[in-house]
Design a protein around this motif. Structure first.
Motif, mmCIF file in Angstrom:
data_model
loop_
_atom_site.group_PDB
_atom_site.id
_atom_site.type_symbol
_atom_site.label_atom_id
_atom_site.label_comp_id
_atom_site.label_asym_id
_atom_site.label_seq_id
_atom_site.Cartn_x
_atom_site.Cartn_y
_atom_site.Cartn_z
ATOM 1 N N SER A 172 -4.449 0.339 -4.706
ATOM 2 C CA SER A 172 -4.271 -1.102 -4.524
ATOM 3 C C SER A 172 -5.586 -1.832 -4.303
ATOM 4 O O SER A 172 -5.768 -2.966 -4.780
ATOM 5 N N ASP A 173 -6.539 -1.213 -3.601
ATOM 6 C CA ASP A 173 -7.815 -1.882 -3.339
ATOM 7 C C ASP A 173 -8.577 -2.141 -4.635
ATOM 8 O O ASP A 173 -9.094 -3.245 -4.860
ATOM 9 N N ASN A 196 0.820 -1.214 0.000
ATOM 10 C CA ASN A 196 0.000 0.000 0.000
ATOM 11 C C ASN A 196 0.857 1.269 0.000
ATOM 12 O O ASN A 196 0.642 2.196 0.775
ATOM 13 N N THR A 217 -9.363 -5.889 -6.446
ATOM 14 C CA THR A 217 -10.737 -6.276 -6.771
ATOM 15 C C THR A 217 -10.869 -6.637 -8.245
ATOM 16 O O THR A 217 -11.470 -7.661 -8.600
#
Length: 279
Positions: free
Chosen positions: A144-145, A28, A149
């Motif tokens: 990053s999230d 992150n 996903t």
């Protein structure tokens, strides 16, 4: 998690062994970045990538104490030190604290690359629609999230890329590419202010202008994709890649004459750039 390949990476003015990379960069990692493809030791269109990186810093209110030429030299130094002729290099500006006066470091390092197989160009690839919007589409910043996903969705549905659909149901861009739709000899692609303006995309716009193809810069509603003759995505790793399928809609993009002409012209542009810039 950031991954460094090769034997060395650069952090600011230091040449460091890849074995200590994870000590400096952890998960992150906030920052802005560029990925540049290296072909025959030449960083492809590197000046345009660096200009976009500097623009991303300005748009993010990050004050830089060094020039684009400084970063450019670091890229060439990294290629020479590692002796890698072909691959992808990432330039990351990592900051902590106040953006106006940040604790700022820059990193340059080789990353794992995955180029499409020849079959992908001869047959096309599968892509999916994914409802999502970038917070600041003109800035190439890590998310990053969202990346995790989308990667999970691509793996589950066995697709190469995801086309982002905004809250109005319009297709904007790929999660790591730009997208063009072809109808007869007219191309449609989202306007620059709503997307990350890709380096390859800019080259395709120039090719279309020279080839007398009309380009309409507007978003295509997702429910209209079946009306198109062909679709292709563009980017650093895929270059110009035909799309065979969007969800359940099938296209003959890899056999479309407009798409084939653009692929040939872009490959010629790359070859000319390499010959001109080879040291």
């Amino acid at each position: 998690m950031e991954i460094c390949t090769g034997n060395h990476f650069l952090m600011d003015d230091q040449i460091l062994p890849a074995s200590c990379f994870q000590y400096y960069l952890k998960e992150n990692t906030p920052g802005i970045y560029e990925v540049i493809r290296i072909i025959d030791s030449v960083p492809l269109f590197s000046e345009k990538h660096i200009n976009r990186l500097m623009n991303s810093a300005t748009r993010s209110d990050i004050t830089l104490a060094f020039s684009g030429d400084y970063i450019m030299k670091g890229i060439y130094d990294l290629v020479k030190i590692n002796g890698i002729l072909n691959g992808n290099v990432k330039v990351l500006l990592h900051y902590i604290g106040d953006k106006a006066n940040p604790d700022l470091h820059w990193y340059i390092y080789f990353i794992p690359h995955h180029y499409p197989a020849e079959e992908a160009y001869s047959e096309g690839v599968a892509v999916i629609l994914f409802w999502a919007e970038r917070a600041n589409p003109n800035v190439k910043a890590a998310n990053s999230d969202m990346r995790i996903t989308i990667d999970n969705e691509l793996k589950e549905r066995r697709a190469y890329e995801a086309l982002l659909v905004d809250s109005h149901g319009n297709i904007t861009e790929g999660s790591r590419s730009n997208v063009f739709f072809v109808k007869n000899q007219t191309l449609f692609t989202a306007s620059q202010d709503t997307i990350l303006p890709g380096i390859t995309r800019d080259a395709i716009l120039e090719i279309c202008k020279k080839s007398h193809y009309q380009v309409i810069e507007e978003r295509v509603p997702h429910e209209n994709v079946h009306l198109m003759d062909a679709v292709f995505i563009t980017g650093t790793s895929p270059k110009v890649l035909p799309v065979q399928r969007i969800d359940n809609f099938i296209f003959e993009s890899a056999r479309n004459p407009v798409v084939l002409n653009i692929i040939r012209a872009y490959n010629k542009l790359i070859n000319n750039y390499i010959q001109t810039n080879k040291l």
